[in-house]
Scaffold this motif. Structure first.
Motif, PDB file in Angstrom:
ATOM      1  N   GLU A   7       0.836  -1.205   0.000  1.00  0.00           N
ATOM      2  CA  GLU A   7       0.000   0.000   0.000  1.00  0.00           C
ATOM      3  C   GLU A   7       0.875   1.261   0.000  1.00  0.00           C
ATOM      4  OE1 GLU A   7      -3.729   1.293  -0.583  1.00  0.00           O
ATOM      5  OE2 GLU A   7      -3.303  -0.810  -0.085  1.00  0.00           O
ATOM      6  N   LYS A  23       2.038   1.964  -3.477  1.00  0.00           N
ATOM      7  CA  LYS A  23       0.916   2.486  -4.259  1.00  0.00           C
ATOM      8  C   LYS A  23       0.683   3.961  -3.942  1.00  0.00           C
ATOM      9  CE  LYS A  23      -4.051   1.528  -4.803  1.00  0.00           C
ATOM     10  NZ  LYS A  23      -5.130   0.597  -4.373  1.00  0.00           N
ATOM     11  N   ASP A  24       0.691   4.306  -2.647  1.00  0.00           N
ATOM     12  CA  ASP A  24       0.450   5.692  -2.239  1.00  0.00           C
ATOM     13  C   ASP A  24       1.570   6.611  -2.687  1.00  0.00           C
ATOM     14  OD1 ASP A  24      -1.868   4.841  -1.055  1.00  0.00           O
ATOM     15  OD2 ASP A  24      -1.066   4.799   0.993  1.00  0.00           O
ATOM     16  N   LYS A  60       1.156   9.925  -5.197  1.00  0.00           N
ATOM     17  CA  LYS A  60       1.558  11.298  -4.845  1.00  0.00           C
ATOM     18  C   LYS A  60       2.381  11.946  -5.957  1.00  0.00           C
ATOM     19  CE  LYS A  60       1.524  10.563   0.163  1.00  0.00           C
ATOM     20  NZ  LYS A  60       2.344  10.374   1.392  1.00  0.00           N
TER      21      LYS A  60
END
Length: 358
Positions: free
Chosen positions: A269, A272-273, A277
């Protein structure tokens, strides 16, 4: 084609599809099937007359070793092609012996072309020294039925200079990341849930670690790098990022691995984040920088709208950057796994070999 003979090792998913496709070839093109083999059964006869693959299970033929098979095939009253539909290292190691005996080879077996560099050199030295009597085709060792190897060879043969190769070389990894982090931002499932879905749908090996360790992609990159002129020693001699959490590398079986995988969802995760961004998406990418002589496999943040980010489902995608294809690469995309499409690549290679041997 009475003077052209066919031997087949491996009649699993790809092998069955291949035999079916060969049976549907025009009779003027179809070679005589004289040998069929699976792990514990072989079917052949001393007269080299045609056999029926459906009789394999009830066959009482004596099991031939690989060296005995080489002698048998090289003594046929015509030219022989061995189709190896296995992933066996032992069979791959025997290729130089078959080729030196004048037996041509068609195969999707990656291990023959991505193991140690000596085997690669021995295989192609045997082909060269046969003066056209023994051929080798392995299109399906990268990208199943996609024309990846033939395209790369054509670029080089026509004088182009390949500078970079990159793409998504695994149908499993493609499905995982297209589901986990789609370009439109609609992905909501946790990483472990996506892996479980892929496993249930048959997109992964029975033990998903065999996909997540990245070695399948590394083997494909080794093959392409060597074809592009790099002397890559083996697929474990360049950076390959494994997606197996270190704590789960020693899980005793697939069940334990899948049961504990949710503990590590946060790691994926975070990737992915971080990509989001930057206005990008995370993908599992393989790349060959020919000029820098560097090969690597792992997670990369790619621009939304790029060919790699826009992939759907379990498709593979390979981009060739060359002196002719500079800003806009030559792109090959499509299903890179599956019995039927892999067998199609093998059958197409068989047809090429038959046409040259006629």
């Amino acid at each position: 084609m009475s003077n052209l003979y066919l031997a087949v090792i491996g009649v699993g998913g790809v092998g069955q599809a291949f035999l079916s496709q060969v049976a549907n070839l025009p009779s003027t093109l179809r070679p005589s099937l004289i040998f069929v083999s699976r792990s514990t059964k072989q079917l052949y006869n001393s007269s080299y007359s045609a056999v029926n693959a459906s009789d394999l299970q009830s066959s009482s033929s004596k099991l031939l070793s690989l060296s005995e098979l080489s002698s048998y095939l090289s003594s046929a009253p015509g030219k022989t092609i061995l189709v190896d539909n296995t992933s066996s290292q032992d069979v791959a190691d025997s290729y130089p012996s078959f080729l030196s005996a004048g037996v041509s080879i068609v195969t999707p077996n990656k291990k023959a072309f991505s193991s140690n560099l000596k085997l690669w050199n021995d295989i192609f030295s045997a082909v060269d020294s046969s003066n056209g009597k023994a051929l080798i085709y392995h299109e399906s060792s990268v990208g199943a039925g996609l024309p990846v190897i033939s395209t790369l060879k054509d670029l080089i043969a026509t004088g182009d200079q390949v500078t970079r190769i990159e793409g998504v070389f695994s149908g499993t990894m493609s499905f995982l990341f297209n589901s986990f982090a789609p370009a439109d931002g609609s992905g909501k499932g946790k990483w472990s849930e996506i892996v479980a879905q892929a496993k249930d749908a048959g997109y992964t090996e029975p033990d998903p670690r065999d996909d997540l360790n990245g070695m399948d992609v590394a083997r494909k990159l080794t093959i392409l790098a060597r074809l592009a002129g790099l002397k890559v020693q083996a697929p474990d001699t360049f950076p390959v990022q494994s997606l197996i959490p270190e704590a789960l590398a020693s899980a005793k079986d697939s069940s334990e691995f899948m049961q504990r995988l949710p503990e590590f969802d946060g790691e994926m995760e975070a990737y992915k984040d971080q990509a989001a961004k930057q206005g990008k998406v995370v993908r599992y990418v393989g790349s060959v920088d020919v000029a820098a002589e560097k090969v690597k496999v792992g997670l990369e943040f790619v621009d939304q709208g790029s060919p790699i980010a826009s992939l759907k489902g379990s498709d593979n995608l390979m981009c060739f950057y060359t002196k002719r294809y500079v800003a806009n690469p030559l792109v090959i995309q499509g299903a890179g796994a599956g019995g039927e499409v892999t067998a199609m690549g093998v059958t197409a290679d068989l047809i090429k070999a038959l046409e040259r041997l006629r």
